[in-house]
Design a protein around this motif. Structure first.
Motif, PDB file in Angstrom:
ATOM      1  N   TYR A  63       0.441   4.681   1.052  1.00  0.00           N
ATOM      2  CA  TYR A  63      -0.243   6.224   2.065  1.00  0.00           C
ATOM      3  C   TYR A  63      -0.061   7.196   2.099  1.00  0.00           C
ATOM      4  O   TYR A  63       1.377   8.090   2.202  1.00  0.00           O
TER       5      TYR A  63
ATOM      6  N   LEU B 229       4.492  13.046   4.294  1.00  0.00           N
ATOM      7  CA  LEU B 229       5.087  12.077   5.078  1.00  0.00           C
ATOM      8  C   LEU B 229       4.659  11.201   3.866  1.00  0.00           C
ATOM      9  O   LEU B 229       3.467  10.930   4.122  1.00  0.00           O
TER      10      LEU B 229
ATOM     11  N   TYR C 140       0.800  -1.441  -0.127  1.00  0.00           N
ATOM     12  CA  TYR C 140      -0.074  -0.441   0.127  1.00  0.00           C
ATOM     13  C   TYR C 140       1.030   1.101   0.032  1.00  0.00           C
ATOM     14  O   TYR C 140       1.675   0.808   0.751  1.00  0.00           O
TER      15      TYR C 140
ATOM     16  N   LEU D  38       3.858   6.716   2.943  1.00  0.00           N
ATOM     17  CA  LEU D  38       3.860   5.493   3.842  1.00  0.00           C
ATOM     18  C   LEU D  38       3.740   4.639   2.798  1.00  0.00           C
ATOM     19  O   LEU D  38       2.770   4.651   2.034  1.00  0.00           O
TER      20      LEU D  38
ATOM     21  N   SER E 178       0.798  -6.029   3.687  1.00  0.00           N
ATOM     22  CA  SER E 178       0.182  -7.028   4.472  1.00  0.00           C
ATOM     23  C   SER E 178      -0.365  -8.562   3.745  1.00  0.00           C
ATOM     24  O   SER E 178       0.422  -8.530   2.970  1.00  0.00           O
TER      25      SER E 178
ATOM     26  N   GLN F  28      -1.468  -3.973   8.920  1.00  0.00           N
ATOM     27  CA  GLN F  28      -1.437  -3.951   8.286  1.00  0.00           C
ATOM     28  C   GLN F  28       0.340  -3.227   8.632  1.00  0.00           C
ATOM     29  O   GLN F  28      -0.019  -2.266  10.241  1.00  0.00           O
ATOM     30  N   PHE F  29       1.532  -3.150   8.044  1.00  0.00           N
ATOM     31  CA  PHE F  29       2.351  -3.066   8.455  1.00  0.00           C
ATOM     32  C   PHE F  29       3.349  -2.191   7.933  1.00  0.00           C
ATOM     33  O   PHE F  29       3.328  -2.254   6.506  1.00  0.00           O
ATOM     34  N   PHE F  30       4.169  -0.480   8.671  1.00  0.00           N
ATOM     35  CA  PHE F  30       3.845   0.814   8.225  1.00  0.00           C
ATOM     36  C   PHE F  30       5.912   0.638   8.043  1.00  0.00           C
ATOM     37  O   PHE F  30       6.129  -0.201   9.038  1.00  0.00           O
ATOM     38  N   GLY F  31       6.017   1.122   6.854  1.00  0.00           N
ATOM     39  CA  GLY F  31       7.417   1.658   6.761  1.00  0.00           C
ATOM     40  C   GLY F  31       7.694   3.607   7.496  1.00  0.00           C
ATOM     41  O   GLY F  31       6.624   3.146   7.719  1.00  0.00           O
ATOM     42  N   PRO F  32       9.100   3.591   7.709  1.00  0.00           N
ATOM     43  CA  PRO F  32       9.324   4.626   8.728  1.00  0.00           C
ATOM     44  C   PRO F  32       8.513   6.323   7.668  1.00  0.00           C
ATOM     45  O   PRO F  32       8.666   6.692   8.055  1.00  0.00           O
TER      46      PRO F  32
END
Lengths: 116, 117
Positions: A35, A88, A33, A90, A94, A105-109
């Motif tokens: 964002y 930002l 994804y 993102l 998942s 869902q796991f997000f990056g920095p």
């Protein structure tokens, strides 16, 4: 390992530039994804790739062009951006499947983008 | 239209002062509710997933609970390092895409928590 990596961390670009944001995950996730998040606002979904196919485009302007070269990589190509696109950005991923543990869902920095 | 509302918008606590954050939702059918923690300028960090009313999950000083209309994030004896924005997000029934591998999350606006000494 629940790590999603994004490069670069910061990007400053002019309105005539072309740049790309990169995202990578090695968790075997099949959904990725993009964002966009403005200050003090929640993340807004831009694009979703499912099994390397673009599944959702949330009416994002064509100056943003996503690409999913393989199941681990996700790019966001930027061209002719406007100052209001500063935000930002993102990336998240998942797992696949219908089981209850597959939805997180796991997000990056994130990449902090500034358009001058 | 699916809606997620978080309250309060901002919360200031002293170290050790327990409190709760609220996430109320109006959706056509809840598939899952997610809590994230976000530090300034960083990506959201996954905390919990809740799927059914009555479910509870704990992690260190945090405990998340779910009812049919809302979720609470309880913070017990918070420390300054718990200061962050806490986001909740819902996944709605039928929001799967194609083969079901991906789904759209609807986020609340978050609660900014500040814990002072």
């Amino acid at each position: 390992d629940t790590e999603v990596t994004q490069t670069p961390k910061h990007l400053v670009m002019g309105m005539t530039n072309k740049k790309s944001l990169k995202c990578e995950q090695h968790m075997g996730h099949r959904a990725m994804y993009w964002y966009k998040q403005k200050a003090k606002k929640p993340p807004e979904l831009m694009f979703v790739y499912s099994y390397e196919k673009l599944s959702i485009n949330e009416s994002v302007p064509s100056r943003f062009s996503p690409e999913c070269p393989n199941s681990s990589l996700l790019n966001l190509h930027l061209h002719a951006l406007q100052p209001e696109d500063s935000a930002l950005y993102l990336c998240a991923s998942s797992q696949d499947g219908f089981g209850t543990s597959y939805n997180e869902q796991f997000f990056g920095p994130g990449t902090r983008l500034t358009v001058l | 239209e699916d809606q997620v509302t978080q309250s309060p918008e901002a919360l200031r606590l002293q170290e050790g002062e327990s409190s709760s954050l609220n996430c109320s939702y109006t959706v056509s059918g809840l598939r899952g509710l997610f809590w994230y923690r976000q530090d300034p300028g960083k990506g959201p960090e996954f905390l919990f997933t809740l799927y059914s009313a009555g479910e509870e999950k704990e992690k260190e000083r945090l405990k998340a609970t779910l009812t049919k209309k809302e979720s609470f994030l309880h913070i017990t004896a918070p420390k300054p390092e718990d200061s962050a924005t806490y986001l909740c997000a819902v996944q709605v029934q039928g929001s799967y895409i194609n083969t079901g591998t991906a789904s759209k999350l609807t986020f609340g606006t978050g609660t900014r928590l500040q814990v002072t000494l």
